[in-house]
Design a protein around this motif. Structure first.
Motif, PDB file in Angstrom:
ATOM      1  N   CYS A  31     -58.051 -67.533  -9.201  1.00 27.60           N
ATOM      2  CA  CYS A  31     -56.982 -68.489  -8.916  1.00 27.60           C
ATOM      3  C   CYS A  31     -55.699 -68.002  -9.552  1.00 27.60           C
ATOM      4  CB  CYS A  31     -57.332 -69.875  -9.449  1.00 27.60           C
ATOM      5  SG  CYS A  31     -56.039 -71.096  -9.080  1.00 27.60           S
ATOM      6  N   CYS A  33     -52.814 -69.891  -9.519  1.00 24.07           N
ATOM      7  CA  CYS A  33     -51.851 -70.987  -9.710  1.00 24.07           C
ATOM      8  C   CYS A  33     -51.185 -70.858 -11.086  1.00 24.07           C
ATOM      9  CB  CYS A  33     -52.515 -72.348  -9.527  1.00 24.07           C
ATOM     10  SG  CYS A  33     -53.381 -72.967 -10.975  1.00 24.07           S
ATOM     11  N   CYS A  36     -53.247 -71.815 -14.167  1.00 29.91           N
ATOM     12  CA  CYS A  36     -54.233 -70.806 -14.563  1.00 29.91           C
ATOM     13  C   CYS A  36     -53.537 -69.613 -15.224  1.00 29.91           C
ATOM     14  CB  CYS A  36     -55.061 -70.360 -13.370  1.00 29.91           C
ATOM     15  SG  CYS A  36     -56.287 -71.585 -12.867  1.00 29.91           S
ATOM     16  N   ARG A  73     -60.072 -78.231 -18.916  1.00 21.89           N
ATOM     17  CA  ARG A  73     -60.230 -76.830 -19.292  1.00 21.89           C
ATOM     18  C   ARG A  73     -60.719 -76.811 -20.728  1.00 21.89           C
ATOM     19  NH1 ARG A  73     -56.651 -73.599 -15.587  1.00 21.89           N
ATOM     20  NH2 ARG A  73     -55.848 -75.144 -14.136  1.00 21.89           N
TER      21      ARG A  73
HETATM   22 ZN    ZN Z   1     -55.529 -72.230 -10.854  1.00 21.75          ZN
END
Ligand code: ZN
Ligand code: ZN
Length: 149
Positions: A31, A33, A36, A73
Motif C-alpha cells: 500500500c 497511501c 502507510c 496499527r
Molecule cells: Zn496504506
C-alpha cells in the motif's frame, strides 16, 4: 481463494513481541497511501493472517494506534517496529502482518499494490500484478459494503 503457507514465525526488531502463525496467505500486497508512508517510511508490505491462526507473545510491549475510524496499527513500544494493520469495524478480521517481521517470508509473492497513484516516483515494484488507485480501492470497498447490507 488465496493459497496458504505452512506455519511461520516472526517478531519485532528487539524481540519483545513475537508471533506464531499457523497459516499465512502466500499472496501479499503493498500500500502506497500517505498514512502507510508515514508509518513505515515507505510502502506498507503486509501478509494476511486469519485472526484464529495467529498467536502473539509479548502483549505488554504492544502499542495500538487507532489510525482511522476503521483501522488500527500496532507497534512495539520498546523498539518501534510496526507489527500489524487491522480493520476494527468488523470482528475477527485478518491481521495484516508487516512482511519484514517474518523470520522467513519464503514462499510468498506480491500480487497487488493499492493507492498506486500516491506512490512517489522515486521507486517502483516490478512484476505483473494488480495495481489500483485510491479511487478504485474506495469504489471496491463501497461496493462490498453495499452488497453486505
Ligand atoms: Zn496504506
Ligand atoms: Zn520490539
Amino acid at each position: 481463494m488465496a493459497s496458504m503457507t505452512g506455519e511461520k514465525w516472526g517478531g519485532c526488531l528487539c524481540g519483545a513481541v513475537r508471533f506464531r502463525a499457523a497459516q499465512v496467505k502466500t499472496e501479499f500486497g503493498g500500500c502506497h497511501c500517505k498514512m502507510c508512508q508515514r508509518w513505515t517510511g515507505g510502502p506498507l508490505l503486509a501478509a494476511s493472517v486469519p485472526a484464529d491462526a495467529i498467536e502473539w507473545s509479548g502483549a505488554e510491549a504492544v502499542g495500538i494506534y487507532q489510525s482511522s475510524d476503521w483501522a488500527e496499527r500496532a507497534f512495539c513500544t520498546r523498539c518501534g517496529s510496526g507489527l500489524w494493520y487491522r480493520v476494527t469495524t468488523r470482528p475477527d478480521t485478518d491481521y495484516e502482518v508487516l512482511l519484514g517481521l517474518f523470520d522467513d517470508p519464503g514462499g510468498m509473492r506480491m500480487t497487488s499494490e493499492i493507492f498506486i497513484d500516491a506512490k512517489p516516483g522515486a521507486y517502483a515494484f516490478t512484476g505483473e500484478h494488480r495495481r489500483e488507485t485510491g479511487a478504485e480501492v474506495q469504489a471496491r470497498y463501497d461496493l462490498k459494503r453495499a452488497e453486505s447490507t
